[in-house]
Design a protein around this motif. Structure first.
Motif, PDB file in Angstrom:
ATOM      1  N   LEU A  98      -9.605 -11.021  -7.006  1.00  0.00           N
ATOM      2  CA  LEU A  98      -9.069  -9.679  -6.762  1.00  0.00           C
ATOM      3  C   LEU A  98      -7.948  -9.334  -7.735  1.00  0.00           C
ATOM      4  CD1 LEU A  98      -8.907  -9.684  -2.852  1.00  0.00           C
ATOM      5  CD2 LEU A  98     -10.589  -8.526  -4.299  1.00  0.00           C
ATOM      6  N   ARG A  99      -7.227 -10.342  -8.219  1.00  0.00           N
ATOM      7  CA  ARG A  99      -6.091 -10.098  -9.119  1.00  0.00           C
ATOM      8  C   ARG A  99      -6.522  -9.386 -10.389  1.00  0.00           C
ATOM      9  NH1 ARG A  99      -3.967 -16.034  -9.633  1.00  0.00           N
ATOM     10  NH2 ARG A  99      -2.945 -15.114 -11.465  1.00  0.00           N
ATOM     11  N   PHE A 100      -7.785  -9.539 -10.788  1.00  0.00           N
ATOM     12  CA  PHE A 100      -8.270  -8.913 -12.016  1.00  0.00           C
ATOM     13  C   PHE A 100      -8.727  -7.471 -11.783  1.00  0.00           C
ATOM     14  CE2 PHE A 100      -8.753 -13.471 -12.510  1.00  0.00           C
ATOM     15  CZ  PHE A 100      -8.199 -13.698 -13.763  1.00  0.00           C
ATOM     16  N   ARG A 101      -8.676  -7.011 -10.562  1.00  0.00           N
ATOM     17  CA  ARG A 101      -9.145  -5.653 -10.249  1.00  0.00           C
ATOM     18  C   ARG A 101      -7.994  -4.658 -10.126  1.00  0.00           C
ATOM     19  NH1 ARG A 101     -14.503  -6.234  -6.403  1.00  0.00           N
ATOM     20  NH2 ARG A 101     -15.643  -7.590  -7.840  1.00  0.00           N
ATOM     21  N   LYS A 102      -6.784  -5.102 -10.379  1.00  0.00           N
ATOM     22  CA  LYS A 102      -5.617  -4.228 -10.424  1.00  0.00           C
ATOM     23  C   LYS A 102      -5.443  -3.425  -9.133  1.00  0.00           C
ATOM     24  CE  LYS A 102      -5.889  -3.845 -15.451  1.00  0.00           C
ATOM     25  NZ  LYS A 102      -5.973  -2.934 -16.629  1.00  0.00           N
ATOM     26  N   LEU A 103      -5.644  -4.113  -8.020  1.00  0.00           N
ATOM     27  CA  LEU A 103      -5.450  -3.478  -6.717  1.00  0.00           C
ATOM     28  C   LEU A 103      -4.000  -3.666  -6.270  1.00  0.00           C
ATOM     29  CD1 LEU A 103      -8.682  -4.757  -4.938  1.00  0.00           C
ATOM     30  CD2 LEU A 103      -8.298  -2.468  -5.863  1.00  0.00           C
ATOM     31  N   PRO A 104      -3.476  -2.778  -5.433  1.00  0.00           N
ATOM     32  CA  PRO A 104      -2.117  -2.950  -4.900  1.00  0.00           C
ATOM     33  C   PRO A 104      -2.003  -4.271  -4.139  1.00  0.00           C
ATOM     34  CG  PRO A 104      -2.925  -0.738  -4.456  1.00  0.00           C
ATOM     35  CD  PRO A 104      -4.089  -1.512  -4.980  1.00  0.00           C
ATOM     36  N   PRO A 105      -0.878  -4.965  -4.248  1.00  0.00           N
ATOM     37  CA  PRO A 105      -0.698  -6.265  -3.579  1.00  0.00           C
ATOM     38  C   PRO A 105      -0.970  -6.223  -2.080  1.00  0.00           C
ATOM     39  CG  PRO A 105       1.062  -5.881  -5.158  1.00  0.00           C
ATOM     40  CD  PRO A 105       0.285  -4.608  -5.082  1.00  0.00           C
ATOM     41  N   ASP A 106      -0.502  -5.169  -1.400  1.00  0.00           N
ATOM     42  CA  ASP A 106      -0.715  -5.086   0.053  1.00  0.00           C
ATOM     43  C   ASP A 106      -2.202  -4.970   0.387  1.00  0.00           C
ATOM     44  OD1 ASP A 106       1.964  -5.271   0.509  1.00  0.00           O
ATOM     45  OD2 ASP A 106       2.283  -3.118   0.825  1.00  0.00           O
ATOM     46  N   GLU A 107      -2.933  -4.217  -0.428  1.00  0.00           N
ATOM     47  CA  GLU A 107      -4.374  -4.071  -0.201  1.00  0.00           C
ATOM     48  C   GLU A 107      -5.083  -5.396  -0.414  1.00  0.00           C
ATOM     49  OE1 GLU A 107      -8.235  -1.494  -1.831  1.00  0.00           O
ATOM     50  OE2 GLU A 107      -6.180  -0.899  -2.392  1.00  0.00           O
ATOM     51  N   ARG A 108      -4.692  -6.101  -1.475  1.00  0.00           N
ATOM     52  CA  ARG A 108      -5.283  -7.424  -1.739  1.00  0.00           C
ATOM     53  C   ARG A 108      -4.978  -8.385  -0.601  1.00  0.00           C
ATOM     54  NH1 ARG A 108      -2.461  -8.486  -7.031  1.00  0.00           N
ATOM     55  NH2 ARG A 108      -2.560 -10.615  -6.220  1.00  0.00           N
ATOM     56  N   LYS A 109      -3.749  -8.373  -0.133  1.00  0.00           N
ATOM     57  CA  LYS A 109      -3.355  -9.274   0.954  1.00  0.00           C
ATOM     58  C   LYS A 109      -4.187  -9.020   2.200  1.00  0.00           C
ATOM     59  CE  LYS A 109       0.709 -10.839   3.540  1.00  0.00           C
ATOM     60  NZ  LYS A 109       2.184 -10.669   3.732  1.00  0.00           N
ATOM     61  N   ASN A 110      -4.419  -7.764   2.508  1.00  0.00           N
ATOM     62  CA  ASN A 110      -5.214  -7.400   3.679  1.00  0.00           C
ATOM     63  C   ASN A 110      -6.671  -7.833   3.497  1.00  0.00           C
ATOM     64  OD1 ASN A 110      -5.517  -5.992   6.258  1.00  0.00           O
ATOM     65  ND2 ASN A 110      -6.740  -4.530   5.085  1.00  0.00           N
ATOM     66  N   MET A 111      -7.213  -7.660   2.293  1.00  0.00           N
ATOM     67  CA  MET A 111      -8.589  -8.066   2.012  1.00  0.00           C
ATOM     68  C   MET A 111      -8.754  -9.572   2.126  1.00  0.00           C
ATOM     69  SD  MET A 111      -9.391  -5.512  -1.205  1.00  0.00           S
ATOM     70  CE  MET A 111     -11.084  -6.130  -1.465  1.00  0.00           C
ATOM     71  N   VAL A 112      -7.766 -10.311   1.616  1.00  0.00           N
ATOM     72  CA  VAL A 112      -7.815 -11.782   1.700  1.00  0.00           C
ATOM     73  C   VAL A 112      -7.778 -12.226   3.158  1.00  0.00           C
ATOM     74  CG1 VAL A 112      -6.530 -13.902   1.220  1.00  0.00           C
ATOM     75  CG2 VAL A 112      -6.841 -12.196  -0.591  1.00  0.00           C
ATOM     76  N   HIS A 113      -6.887 -11.621   3.942  1.00  0.00           N
ATOM     77  CA  HIS A 113      -6.788 -11.981   5.362  1.00  0.00           C
ATOM     78  C   HIS A 113      -8.110 -11.726   6.079  1.00  0.00           C
ATOM     79  CE1 HIS A 113      -5.074 -12.437   9.391  1.00  0.00           C
ATOM     80  NE2 HIS A 113      -5.736 -11.333   9.710  1.00  0.00           N
ATOM     81  N   ASN A 114      -8.714 -10.574   5.826  1.00  0.00           N
ATOM     82  CA  ASN A 114      -9.981 -10.243   6.491  1.00  0.00           C
ATOM     83  C   ASN A 114     -11.085 -11.207   6.095  1.00  0.00           C
ATOM     84  OD1 ASN A 114      -8.836  -8.065   7.813  1.00  0.00           O
ATOM     85  ND2 ASN A 114      -9.469  -6.563   6.258  1.00  0.00           N
ATOM     86  N   ALA A 115     -11.155 -11.537   4.801  1.00  0.00           N
ATOM     87  CA  ALA A 115     -12.203 -12.445   4.326  1.00  0.00           C
ATOM     88  C   ALA A 115     -12.063 -13.822   4.956  1.00  0.00           C
ATOM     89  CB  ALA A 115     -12.164 -12.546   2.803  1.00  0.00           C
ATOM     90  N   LEU A 116     -10.837 -14.316   5.062  1.00  0.00           N
ATOM     91  CA  LEU A 116     -10.617 -15.618   5.696  1.00  0.00           C
ATOM     92  C   LEU A 116     -10.918 -15.549   7.192  1.00  0.00           C
ATOM     93  CD1 LEU A 116      -7.362 -16.770   3.868  1.00  0.00           C
ATOM     94  CD2 LEU A 116      -9.646 -17.787   3.683  1.00  0.00           C
ATOM     95  N   ALA A 117     -10.594 -14.412   7.813  1.00  0.00           N
ATOM     96  CA  ALA A 117     -10.875 -14.248   9.250  1.00  0.00           C
ATOM     97  C   ALA A 117     -12.367 -14.271   9.518  1.00  0.00           C
ATOM     98  CB  ALA A 117     -10.257 -12.944   9.751  1.00  0.00           C
ATOM     99  N   TRP A 118     -13.173 -13.748   8.591  1.00  0.00           N
ATOM    100  CA  TRP A 118     -14.626 -13.781   8.762  1.00  0.00           C
ATOM    101  C   TRP A 118     -15.110 -15.208   9.007  1.00  0.00           C
ATOM    102  CZ3 TRP A 118     -15.682 -10.587   3.701  1.00  0.00           C
ATOM    103  CH2 TRP A 118     -15.392  -9.237   3.943  1.00  0.00           C
ATOM    104  N   PHE A 119     -14.471 -16.159   8.331  1.00  0.00           N
ATOM    105  CA  PHE A 119     -14.918 -17.551   8.400  1.00  0.00           C
ATOM    106  C   PHE A 119     -14.003 -18.417   9.262  1.00  0.00           C
ATOM    107  CE2 PHE A 119     -16.881 -15.935   4.535  1.00  0.00           C
ATOM    108  CZ  PHE A 119     -18.169 -16.421   4.656  1.00  0.00           C
ATOM    109  N   GLY A 120     -13.142 -17.782  10.059  1.00  0.00           N
ATOM    110  CA  GLY A 120     -12.266 -18.537  10.944  1.00  0.00           C
ATOM    111  C   GLY A 120     -11.216 -19.342  10.228  1.00  0.00           C
TER     112      GLY A 120
END
Length: 355
Positions: A98-120
């Protein structure tokens, strides 16, 4: 969504893929099923742009990407090993792409949390890869891929290093997620059960060629080659010569009139018999007009608590396993008889695909 046209690829000056014709539809999970060395990994790498271009064309979303570099394809590949960065935390590993997609840090943080939550794995975001089990590392590697929402996800035997019960749980979870996210996936595996349970369609890859593709039912009911029947139903093969009146095989002669197909006299014909279609019979039991009787020698039986599992060696030396609700009837010398309906046996007029 993806189309390969006459794709041929080599490795170490040896051709490993030959004239591959393959299509994958939007939102579809396609299983690439075949033995080790069939070319599954090289095929995925060529689609991802990680293997040098050879001959043919690759189309993605209507665009010719044959000469396009890997980083421009929006195709993500997950390898057999988790390949996590050992110096990064779980969250940093998932955030890496995600770091290479120039997304806002808060948005990236939320996406990372959701992705990890998918897999417990959300509560383990600050752990290092060395602190995780193999199953947990695999979940993180999948989260790292899915968080990128690629146009095409390539999975190269991602569960091959997991214990059977862990594979089953992760397989169910992964399929639910892939459908929920609407992802288009090619899943490489050597496990028929995994392919059947995960995929919408299956492509059988053998010796660098796709023998057949279709739904599991299509491949089982109408295989185009003996190897397809072997992979999809653990079929055993009987071989013989097609005569005017009888099919002379290595397990006996049978009237050709009982089969739905016919061949020119003298043709070498192979028949695939699925163990599920074999029934144990009494030694003197009468048979129907369209029933084949196969004889062999009992090897051993096991009582599983719900049924009996019998291992038998046919008279042509081929070994087969069948199940029954009752003990197997056999002669004093250990001879047994098995019955199978002629309509259940796919017939093949050549043996060029035999293992």
């Amino acid at each position: 969504m993806l189309r390969l046209e006459k794709w041929t690829a080599s490795q170490n000056r040896k051709t490993v893929l030959k004239d591959i014709q393959l299509s994958v539809h939007q939102g579809e999970i396609l299983a690439l099923l075949g033995p080790a060395g069939a070319g599954k990994t090289i095929l995925l790498k060529t689609i991802a742009g990680l293997h040098p271009n050879q001959r043919g064309r690759i189309w993605l979303n209507g665009m010719d990407i044959t000469a396009q570099s890997a980083h421009r394809r929006n195709v993500v590949m997950v390898f057999r090993e988790a390949l996590l960065f050992p110096h990064m935390t779980v969250a940093e590993n998932v955030d890496y792409g995600l770091r290479f997609r120039k997304l806002p840090p808060d948005e990236r943080k939320n996406m990372v949390h959701n992705a990890l939550a998918w897999f417990g794995m959300a509560e383990m975001s600050n752990r290092m890869p060395s602190e995780l089990t193999t199953d947990q590392q695999r979940r993180v590697s999948l989260a790292r891929a899915l968080v990128l929402q690629p146009d095409l996800l390539l999975l190269d035997e991602p569960m091959s290093d997991l214990e059977p019960w862990l594979r089953q749980d992760l397989r169910i979870l992964l399929k639910e997620l892939l459908y929920k996210l609407g992802m288009t996936v090619i899943y490489s595996t050597r496990d028929r059960e995994e392919a059947v349970r995960l995929a919408d369609r299956i492509a059988i890859l053998h010796q660098g060629r796709i023998l057949q593709e279709g739904t599991a039912r299509q491949l089982v009911d109408k295989p185009v080659a003996p190897d397809v029947a072997k992979w999809m139903g653990s079929a055993v093969l009987i071989r013989g010569v097609w005569r005017k009146r009888v099919w002379e095989t290595d397990v006996g002669s049978f009237p050709v009139a009982m089969f739905p197909r016919s061949f020119p006299e003298g043709t070498i014909v192979s028949g695939a018999i699925y163990p599920r279609d074999l029934q144990a019979a009494g030694w003197s039991q009468p048979i129907g007009e369209r029933t084949l009787r196969l004889e062999g020698k009992w090897v051993l039986s096991a009582d599983t608590g719900r049924e009996y599992l019998h291992h038998i060696q046919l008279d042509n030396g081929v070994k087969v396993s069948i199940s029954s609700r009752r003990p197997l009837e056999r002669t004093e010398s250990g001879r047994v008889a098995l019955l199978v309906e002629a309509d259940c046996i796919p017939l093949f007029a050549d043996e060029k695909h035999l293992l």
